[in-house]
Design a protein around this motif. Structure first.
Motif, PDB file in Angstrom:
ATOM      1  N   TYR A  64      33.016  14.415  47.465  1.00  0.00           N
ATOM      2  CA  TYR A  64      34.367  14.389  48.042  1.00  0.00           C
ATOM      3  C   TYR A  64      35.402  14.064  46.972  1.00  0.00           C
ATOM      4  O   TYR A  64      36.421  14.756  46.843  1.00  0.00           O
ATOM      5  CB  TYR A  64      34.421  13.367  49.172  1.00  0.00           C
ATOM      6  N   GLU A  65      35.128  13.026  46.197  1.00  0.00           N
ATOM      7  CA  GLU A  65      36.073  12.654  45.137  1.00  0.00           C
ATOM      8  C   GLU A  65      36.266  13.792  44.150  1.00  0.00           C
ATOM      9  O   GLU A  65      37.376  14.028  43.670  1.00  0.00           O
ATOM     10  CB  GLU A  65      35.568  11.407  44.412  1.00  0.00           C
ATOM     11  N   LEU A  81      38.823  16.466  45.306  1.00  0.00           N
ATOM     12  CA  LEU A  81      40.237  16.112  45.412  1.00  0.00           C
ATOM     13  C   LEU A  81      41.007  16.496  44.160  1.00  0.00           C
ATOM     14  O   LEU A  81      40.573  16.254  43.033  1.00  0.00           O
ATOM     15  CB  LEU A  81      40.387  14.613  45.667  1.00  0.00           C
ATOM     16  N   GLU A 133      38.222   4.617  53.259  1.00  0.00           N
ATOM     17  CA  GLU A 133      38.060   5.066  51.878  1.00  0.00           C
ATOM     18  C   GLU A 133      38.455   6.534  51.738  1.00  0.00           C
ATOM     19  O   GLU A 133      39.124   6.920  50.766  1.00  0.00           O
ATOM     20  CB  GLU A 133      36.611   4.876  51.442  1.00  0.00           C
ATOM     21  N   ILE A 134      38.068   7.358  52.717  1.00  0.00           N
ATOM     22  CA  ILE A 134      38.415   8.778  52.684  1.00  0.00           C
ATOM     23  C   ILE A 134      39.927   8.959  52.702  1.00  0.00           C
ATOM     24  O   ILE A 134      40.489   9.767  51.944  1.00  0.00           O
ATOM     25  CB  ILE A 134      37.759   9.511  53.875  1.00  0.00           C
ATOM     26  N   GLU A 185      42.292   6.707  51.798  1.00  0.00           N
ATOM     27  CA  GLU A 185      42.892   6.189  50.564  1.00  0.00           C
ATOM     28  C   GLU A 185      42.774   7.189  49.427  1.00  0.00           C
ATOM     29  O   GLU A 185      43.735   7.427  48.682  1.00  0.00           O
ATOM     30  CB  GLU A 185      42.219   4.870  50.170  1.00  0.00           C
ATOM     31  N   LYS A 186      41.604   7.797  49.295  1.00  0.00           N
ATOM     32  CA  LYS A 186      41.394   8.740  48.198  1.00  0.00           C
ATOM     33  C   LYS A 186      42.226  10.016  48.413  1.00  0.00           C
ATOM     34  O   LYS A 186      42.745  10.601  47.454  1.00  0.00           O
ATOM     35  CB  LYS A 186      39.912   9.057  48.050  1.00  0.00           C
ATOM     36  N   SER A 242      45.763   9.439  47.444  1.00  0.00           N
ATOM     37  CA  SER A 242      45.974   9.333  45.996  1.00  0.00           C
ATOM     38  C   SER A 242      46.381  10.668  45.383  1.00  0.00           C
ATOM     39  O   SER A 242      46.943  10.697  44.280  1.00  0.00           O
ATOM     40  CB  SER A 242      44.711   8.804  45.307  1.00  0.00           C
TER      41      SER A 242
END
Length: 412
Positions: free
Chosen positions: A163-164, A167, A191-192, A194-195, A198
């Motif tokens: 996932y990260e 992004l 967490e999903i 917040e990321k 970003s």
């Protein structure tokens, strides 16, 4: 699985008396209802709210000056405020009444069709219900945006590193369920979110399966959108809600045109009403909205912490008992999950098990649960899914386990 919780002091027998349907029989056997992830049962308090509306103040809302219309309007808008407070939305007009989760997701997808361009990217997870897949595929077809899918692990959790890696500044939208309807997995949505933020992406959380078990705080989560169906949490079918941050709801265009959602109409130009009415065209499900509020009152009177602790106890008990059955495999064993068990036994088709235990008065769901990509991941046609609610009992689980054993013996 979580570590076993201490035994919960929970008066389930008293609670069960609130649900008339639980006293009926099916095929001559006492009903054991383990299909709560599809729809929960309705307590008498909510049934009474429905009856009260139709017997005392049934009228259309917002447009009438007569007493019944004013009473109906007040009750409907009070229900909106109950929903706002339950999910801790900043403002009541950030709560949009919808026909359910699917309607709410399509409303948002339709709105973003005017905001996306070719090459933009949107992200969903491999755990999604079809209602949180198909609208985004349709959106990509309309806009030329690219759909990316967060893969899943064998235990039913998401691969967060992937996932990260997805992004980027091209990411405009992220859509993930709070809880998987097929496996019960609780996703790390804070967490999903917040990321995603970003990289300035907006996030919609499908809360349909979480809402009966978890009291989500949309401000604490910082969700841009959160969607729920009332019928998953002791309310009626055909009504739900979309929470949206005010800034997004103002930016998105209306989903449907008609009465109620307008400020002025001429043949030359129409201007739109303020929130929330901009997204609530036509006569709404007035009774449904009021009953939704009554359902929240009922569940909050029991307490969501109490509900979660008791259901965790049921989940652990049922998991232990089912795993004693030879060749039984449970799908979805993530550390965080709600009271859902999806399983198969050897090569036996889940439909056959479901059919046999129905003859014994037990209601479960069989098939792909509108989550075919999950079943494809495990290379299976579907599962037997038993989903528990706070009005279920360990005694019912014992009856269920014995019925599954009987079905296995008949089908082996």
């Amino acid at each position: 699985m979580k570590v076993a919780a201490e035994k919960v002091n929970f008066d389930v027998e008293s609670i069960r008396k609130d649900f008339p349907i639980l006293s009926r029989t099916v095929n001559g056997k006492p009903l054991v209802y383990f299909d709560n992830a599809a729809t929960s049962q309705t307590p008498q308090q909510v049934i009474d709210a429905i009856t009260d509306y139709y017997t005392r103040y049934n009228a259309n809302i917002h447009r009438g000056v007569h007493t019944l219309s004013q009473e109906a309007t007040d009750a409907y808008e009070q229900a909106r405020i109950k929903i706002q407070k339950h999910f801790n939305a900043a403002k009541a007009h950030e709560i949009i009444f919808t026909a359910g989760t699917t309607h709410a997701i399509n409303l948002v997808a339709n709105g973003f069709a005017s905001l996306l361009k070719k090459g933009d990217e949107i992200i969903v997870s491999a755990l999604e219900h079809h209602s949180n897949i198909v609208p985004w595929q349709m959106l990509c077809e309309r806009t030329g945006a690219v759909l990316k899918v967060i893969p899943m692990n064998e235990d039913g959790s998401l691969k967060m590193a992937d996932y990260e890696a997805f992004l980027s500044k091209k990411t405009k939208l992220v859509f993930v369920n709070h809880v998987s309807n097929a496996l019960g997995t609780v996703n790390p949505i804070k967490e999903i979110i917040e990321k995603a933020h970003s990289v300035d992406a907006a996030v919609l959380i499908d809360g349909a399966q979480a809402a009966p078990h978890i009291k989500a705080d949309v401000q604490e989560l910082d969700a841009d959108f959160y969607v729920v169906s009332a019928h998953k949490m002791c309310g009626p079918t055909g009504v739900g809600m979309l929470y949206g941050k005010e800034k997004w709801l103002k930016e998105l265009p209306p989903y449907q045109g008609g009465g109620e959602m307008i400020a002025t109409v001429t043949f030359e130009k129409t201007t739109y009403a303020d929130l929330p009415h901009k997204f609530e065209a036509g006569t709404p499900n007035i009774c449904g909205g009021i009953a939704f509020g009554a359902a929240l009152d009922y569940m909050n009177s029991i307490g969501f912490d109490n509900i979660a602790a008791y259901e965790q106890e049921l989940l652990e008990y049922a998991t232990e008992k089912l795993l004693e059955i030879e060749d039984l495999k449970i799908y979805g064993l993530s550390k965080e999950k709600t009271a859902v068990i999806s399983f198969n036994i050897g090569e036996i088709h889940p439909y056959d098990i479901g059919t046999i235990i129905d003859k014994l008065g037990i209601a479960v769901r069989t098939g792909h649960h509108c989550a075919q990509p999950v079943m494809d991941f495990y290379k299976i046609p579907g599962t037997v899914r038993a989903s528990f609610a706070f009005y279920n009992t360990k005694e019912e689980i014992d009856i269920f386990v014995e019925a599954v054993k009987r079905a296995k013996n008949m089908l082996s």
